[in-house]
Scaffold this active site. Structure first.
Site, PDB file in Angstrom:
ATOM      1  N   ARG A  15       0.833  -1.197   0.000  1.00  0.00           N
ATOM      2  CA  ARG A  15       0.000   0.000   0.000  1.00  0.00           C
ATOM      3  C   ARG A  15       0.873   1.254   0.000  1.00  0.00           C
ATOM      4  O   ARG A  15       2.069   1.205   0.274  1.00  0.00           O
ATOM      5  CB  ARG A  15      -0.918   0.012   1.227  1.00  0.00           C
ATOM      6  N   LYS A  75       1.538   1.997   7.266  1.00  0.00           N
ATOM      7  CA  LYS A  75       1.819   1.191   8.451  1.00  0.00           C
ATOM      8  C   LYS A  75       2.699   1.946   9.438  1.00  0.00           C
ATOM      9  O   LYS A  75       3.331   2.947   9.105  1.00  0.00           O
ATOM     10  CB  LYS A  75       2.489  -0.129   8.053  1.00  0.00           C
ATOM     11  N   TYR A  94      -1.074   4.770  10.485  1.00  0.00           N
ATOM     12  CA  TYR A  94      -1.480   3.823  11.519  1.00  0.00           C
ATOM     13  C   TYR A  94      -0.299   3.631  12.465  1.00  0.00           C
ATOM     14  O   TYR A  94       0.848   3.504  12.017  1.00  0.00           O
ATOM     15  CB  TYR A  94      -1.858   2.469  10.914  1.00  0.00           C
ATOM     16  N   HIS A  96      -0.895   1.832  16.065  1.00  0.00           N
ATOM     17  CA  HIS A  96      -1.149   0.633  16.890  1.00  0.00           C
ATOM     18  C   HIS A  96      -0.091   0.528  17.986  1.00  0.00           C
ATOM     19  O   HIS A  96       0.606  -0.483  18.118  1.00  0.00           O
ATOM     20  CB  HIS A  96      -1.153  -0.629  16.020  1.00  0.00           C
ATOM     21  N   GLU A 118      -5.908   5.139  13.495  1.00  0.00           N
ATOM     22  CA  GLU A 118      -6.879   4.256  14.142  1.00  0.00           C
ATOM     23  C   GLU A 118      -7.562   4.862  15.361  1.00  0.00           C
ATOM     24  O   GLU A 118      -8.504   4.266  15.894  1.00  0.00           O
ATOM     25  CB  GLU A 118      -6.226   2.921  14.523  1.00  0.00           C
ATOM     26  N   ASP A 270      -3.101  -6.551  15.252  1.00  0.00           N
ATOM     27  CA  ASP A 270      -2.420  -5.253  15.277  1.00  0.00           C
ATOM     28  C   ASP A 270      -2.422  -4.658  16.681  1.00  0.00           C
ATOM     29  O   ASP A 270      -1.527  -3.881  17.034  1.00  0.00           O
ATOM     30  CB  ASP A 270      -3.078  -4.273  14.311  1.00  0.00           C
TER      31      ASP A 270
END
Length: 372
Positions: A15, A75, A94, A96, A118, A270
């Site tokens: 991605r 990510k 993101y 996490h 998120e 995640d």
């Protein structure tokens, strides 16, 4: 503002943080975009396409991080990327963080402002930047689960939907949110026998009204999870506590009671995973076996369908990226409480309460951190 987008370096992650249409939109608002060479190749966009959209191309990730005021990724930054972040830079991706102490410390040490997709909220209490990837992961969970049930993959050799005269597989989905709902839709479409377990009676009622008698809805207790996990051919963990580590709802003893060749897919990996036996895996080596049960715990599931995922993600992140670039990070966060909910780290301070609690770190409310 100069906005940078490096190539993702997590294993088999294709991605990209900005698609060409997003680049054009940012340029339309008067900003500059610096793409790392090859960043979009995984979704079919070479450097020439980005140059046509108005972006400049950097030869290395180091060049992108060094020059950019805001870095947009997909990510969480890997260790080498954390070291390239500096004080005053904005990271929008993101994160996490809850189960990842090393990354948290890296971001604290960098002095950057890290905003997590998120944990950005909307007026209804939803998670709009997590939603599209939850939809993808939910739908993929059934697809990969069905594949893992094949004998060659270590599964029991069961076809998810069965055939006339042979019973269909039993699928238990723990969590009736976005991921769980999409998993249920896919599993029902493949004619499996599907049960969704959730602790919200209101949500179970909504699912019942949406899917009718074809979907079995069960209130979440230790007893109900134990019963439906033991009898399932495929268990999908779709539990989410925003920004915090996922609760371990399926214990090792429950796994031991499952039939050999059963499959478990942990969408919550995640955030640490909701099965006691879960451990992070990658697309290169996605499964492992515990007590004769196949576990699929890939931490970037949507990365397997990067073109769909990248476009879906950009659709929801772009308005926030534009606001951050147009207003500057401080004003954008002060003006929008929902974007401010995404602030996890700011100038060495942990500004998301669940992360601070999970890692026993000092917590600074976002408003206080920005004011300081």
């Amino acid at each position: 503002m100069l906005i940078g987008c490096p190539k993702e370096i997590k294993t088999l992650e294709f991605r990209v943080g900005l698609v060409p249409a997003s680049v054009r939109e940012l340029l339309h608002h008067g900003h500059d975009v610096l793409m790392e060479t090859g960043a979009g190749e995984g979704i079919g966009f070479g450097d020439a396409v980005y140059e046509a959209a108005g972006a400049k191309i950097a030869p290395t990730a180091e060049a992108v991080f060094e020059k950019s005021e805001m870095v947009i990724k997909v990510k969480e930054p890997q260790a080498s990327e954390c070291k390239m972040l500096g004080e005053g830079q904005v990271l929008f991706t993101y994160l996490h963080l809850a189960p990842d102490r090393e990354q948290t410390q890296g971001l604290i040490d960098s002095g950057c402002t890290a905003i997590a997709y998120e944990t950005v909220t909307d007026p209804r209490g939803g998670l709009p930047l997590l939603g599209p990837m939850s939809e993808v992961a939910g739908r993929m969970s059934v697809q990969v689960g069905a594949h893992c049930l094949e004998k060659e993959q270590g599964g029991a050799g069961i076809l998810l939907g069965g055939v006339p005269g042979v019973t269909a597989a039993k699928v238990t989905i723990i969590g009736g949110g976005v991921s769980g709902t999409n998993a249920a839709r896919m599993a029902m479409g493949m004619e499996a026998k599907v049960t969704v377990i959730d602790k919200s009676v209101r949500r179970l009622n909504e699912l019942d009204m949406t899917f009718g008698r074809e979907l079995n809805t069960i209130y979440s207790t230790v007893d109900s999870i134990e019963e439906y996990v033991a009898n399932a051919d495929l268990v999908i963990g779709a539990v989410l506590v925003p920004g915090a580590a996922a609760p371990k709802l399926v214990t090792r003893n429950m796994v031991k009671r499952m039939r050999p060749g059963s499959v478990m897919v942990d969408i919550a990996i995640d955030q640490g995973g909701c099965f006691e036996t879960s451990k992070p895996t990658s697309h290169a080596d996605p499964t492992y076996i515990v007590d004769d049960v196949v576990h699929y715990c890939v931490t970037n599931m949507p990365g397997a369908v990067p073109r769909t995922s990248a476009f879906a993600l950009n659709n929801v992140t772009l308005p926030f990226a534009v606001a951050l670039a147009n207003k500057g990070v401080r004003k954008a966060l002060e003006d929008d409480p929902h974007l401010r909910d995404g602030l996890n780290i700011h100038k060495g301070k942990v500004t998301y309460k669940a992360v601070a609690e999970d890692q026993a770190l000092d917590y600074t409310p976002p408003a206080d951190a920005l004011a300081a």
